[in-house]
Scaffold this motif. Structure first.
Motif, short mmCIF file in Angstrom:
data_model
loop_
_atom_site.label_atom_id
_atom_site.label_comp_id
_atom_site.label_asym_id
_atom_site.label_seq_id
_atom_site.Cartn_x
_atom_site.Cartn_y
_atom_site.Cartn_z
N GLY A 17 0.82 -1.21 0.00
CA GLY A 17 0.00 0.00 0.00
C GLY A 17 0.85 1.26 0.00
O GLY A 17 2.00 1.25 0.46
N LYS A 40 -3.84 -10.50 0.20
CA LYS A 40 -5.12 -10.80 -0.43
C LYS A 40 -5.17 -12.31 -0.65
O LYS A 40 -4.14 -12.92 -0.97
CB LYS A 40 -5.23 -10.07 -1.80
CG LYS A 40 -5.35 -8.57 -1.69
CD LYS A 40 -5.24 -7.90 -3.04
CE LYS A 40 -6.49 -8.02 -3.90
NZ LYS A 40 -7.50 -6.99 -3.58
N SER A 44 -9.30 -14.45 -4.55
CA SER A 44 -9.75 -13.17 -5.12
C SER A 44 -9.33 -13.01 -6.58
O SER A 44 -9.74 -12.06 -7.24
CB SER A 44 -9.21 -12.00 -4.29
OG SER A 44 -7.81 -11.89 -4.38
N ASP A 95 -6.05 -4.05 -7.84
CA ASP A 95 -6.32 -4.29 -6.43
C ASP A 95 -7.66 -3.62 -6.12
O ASP A 95 -7.71 -2.48 -5.69
CB ASP A 95 -5.20 -3.70 -5.57
CG ASP A 95 -5.48 -3.79 -4.08
OD1 ASP A 95 -6.30 -4.64 -3.69
OD2 ASP A 95 -4.88 -3.02 -3.31
N THR A 97 -10.84 -2.50 -4.23
CA THR A 97 -10.92 -2.16 -2.82
C THR A 97 -12.31 -1.67 -2.46
O THR A 97 -12.80 -0.71 -3.06
CB THR A 97 -9.89 -1.07 -2.48
OG1 THR A 97 -8.58 -1.51 -2.83
CG2 THR A 97 -9.92 -0.73 -1.00
N ARG A 99 -13.91 0.55 -0.59
CA ARG A 99 -13.43 1.72 0.15
C ARG A 99 -14.27 1.99 1.39
O ARG A 99 -13.76 2.42 2.42
CB ARG A 99 -13.42 2.94 -0.78
CG ARG A 99 -12.57 4.09 -0.21
CD ARG A 99 -11.09 3.77 -0.22
NE ARG A 99 -10.55 3.79 -1.56
CZ ARG A 99 -9.39 3.23 -1.92
NH1 ARG A 99 -8.67 2.58 -1.01
NH2 ARG A 99 -8.96 3.29 -3.15
N GLN A 102 -13.01 -0.40 3.93
CA GLN A 102 -11.64 -0.05 4.34
C GLN A 102 -11.65 1.17 5.26
O GLN A 102 -10.92 1.21 6.26
CB GLN A 102 -10.77 0.23 3.12
CG GLN A 102 -9.30 0.44 3.49
CD GLN A 102 -8.48 0.92 2.31
OE1 GLN A 102 -8.92 1.76 1.53
NE2 GLN A 102 -7.28 0.39 2.17
N TRP A 112 -7.38 -4.82 6.86
CA TRP A 112 -8.10 -4.52 5.61
C TRP A 112 -8.55 -5.78 4.88
O TRP A 112 -8.98 -5.70 3.73
CB TRP A 112 -7.19 -3.74 4.67
CG TRP A 112 -6.71 -2.43 5.19
CD1 TRP A 112 -7.08 -1.80 6.35
CD2 TRP A 112 -5.76 -1.57 4.56
NE1 TRP A 112 -6.42 -0.61 6.47
CE2 TRP A 112 -5.60 -0.44 5.39
CE3 TRP A 112 -5.03 -1.65 3.37
CZ2 TRP A 112 -4.73 0.60 5.07
CZ3 TRP A 112 -4.17 -0.62 3.04
CH2 TRP A 112 -4.02 0.50 3.88
N SER A 113 -8.46 -6.93 5.49
CA SER A 113 -8.69 -8.19 4.77
C SER A 113 -10.04 -8.25 4.09
O SER A 113 -10.16 -8.70 2.94
CB SER A 113 -8.55 -9.38 5.72
OG SER A 113 -7.26 -9.41 6.30
N LYS A 116 -10.33 -5.88 1.00
CA LYS A 116 -9.44 -6.23 -0.11
C LYS A 116 -9.63 -7.65 -0.63
O LYS A 116 -9.07 -7.98 -1.68
CB LYS A 116 -7.98 -6.07 0.34
CG LYS A 116 -7.55 -4.67 0.72
CD LYS A 116 -7.30 -3.81 -0.50
CE LYS A 116 -6.62 -2.51 -0.14
NZ LYS A 116 -6.27 -1.71 -1.35
N CYS A 122 -9.11 -9.37 -7.31
CA CYS A 122 -7.75 -9.29 -7.86
C CYS A 122 -7.75 -9.73 -9.32
O CYS A 122 -7.25 -10.79 -9.67
CB CYS A 122 -6.77 -10.14 -7.05
SG CYS A 122 -5.04 -9.84 -7.50
#
Length: 215
Positions: A17, A40, A44, A95, A97, A99, A102, A112-113, A116, A122
């Motif tokens: 990150g 991640k 994913s 990636d 996300t 948000r 997060q 953040w698992s 993400k 992914c």
């Protein structure tokens, strides 16, 4: 193991990150003094021909285009000077996300698992042999419905790939098929069902993923 099959056989995705200053700034984050690493799940992964799925809990899904590094040779405590010998090749990656999730996790000091790690978070391209790409100065770009949202050079990474591999391998043994996501340039933003993401590396490679709502 044939590292070209990293999506099927790789054991972990290690993401970095805030590896571009402008991206850290656009989200109001400080620039880290050492690589900020998270994981991640390999579940994913999604490849072209399948959609990115927005789960019910996700009210704001953001795109983040990144250069992925595919590991070809096992290593632990890898020196920077020999780090690139552990690289089999590369892949373009997103990636994705959640948000909103997060931001909730950040406020609570939680990992953040969830934000993400959902299935299809992914998206990746086909494998790129390392001799086909100059990792140090390639351009990442991303468009949503044909409108450019992200464009940045890997030359602007805060921590270049040898530094990342040395740092990450001091924590996790890197194994053939592992994917390292090296961070995203500025311009991240939301996508909604019905939109299409197209991303590329210079004029060398391009990939496209539709975005759909919950199944």
């Amino acid at each position: 193991m044939d590292v070209r099959q990293f999506v099927r056989l790789g054991r972990k995705i290690v993401a970095v990150g805030r590896n571009y200053r402008a991206h850290a700034a656009e989200l109001g984050n400080t620039v880290p003094e050492q690589p900020m690493v998270f994981l991640k799940p390999t579940s994913s992964y999604v490849t072209q021909g399948r959609p990115i799925v927005i789960p019910p809990r996700v009210t704001e899904l953001h795109h983040e285009v990144e250069l992925g590094v595919v590991i070809g040779k096992e290593g632990r405590d890898i020196p920077k000077s020999s780090a690139l010998s552990h690289v089999a090749g590369y892949a373009l990656a997103l990636d994705m996300t959640a948000r909103n999730l997060q931001n909730e996790a950040k406020k609570k000091g939680h990992p953040w698992s969830v934000a993400k790690g959902y299935d299809t978070f992914c998206p990746v391209s086909d494998f790129i042999d390392r001799d086909q790409l100059d990792w140090s100065s390639c351009t990442l770009w991303l468009k949503v419905d044909g409108q450019e949202k992200q464009r940045g050079s890997t030359s602007n990474m805060i921590f270049p790939i040898p530094d990342l591999l040395a740092f990450i391998s001091s924590i996790f043994t890197l194994e053939p098929g592992d994917l390292i996501l090296t961070g995203t340039p500025e311009g991240v933003g939301p996508v909604v069902p019905g939109q299409t993401i197209t991303a590329g590396l210079d004029d060398f490679l391009e990939m496209t993923f539709p975005v759909v709502g919950p199944r």
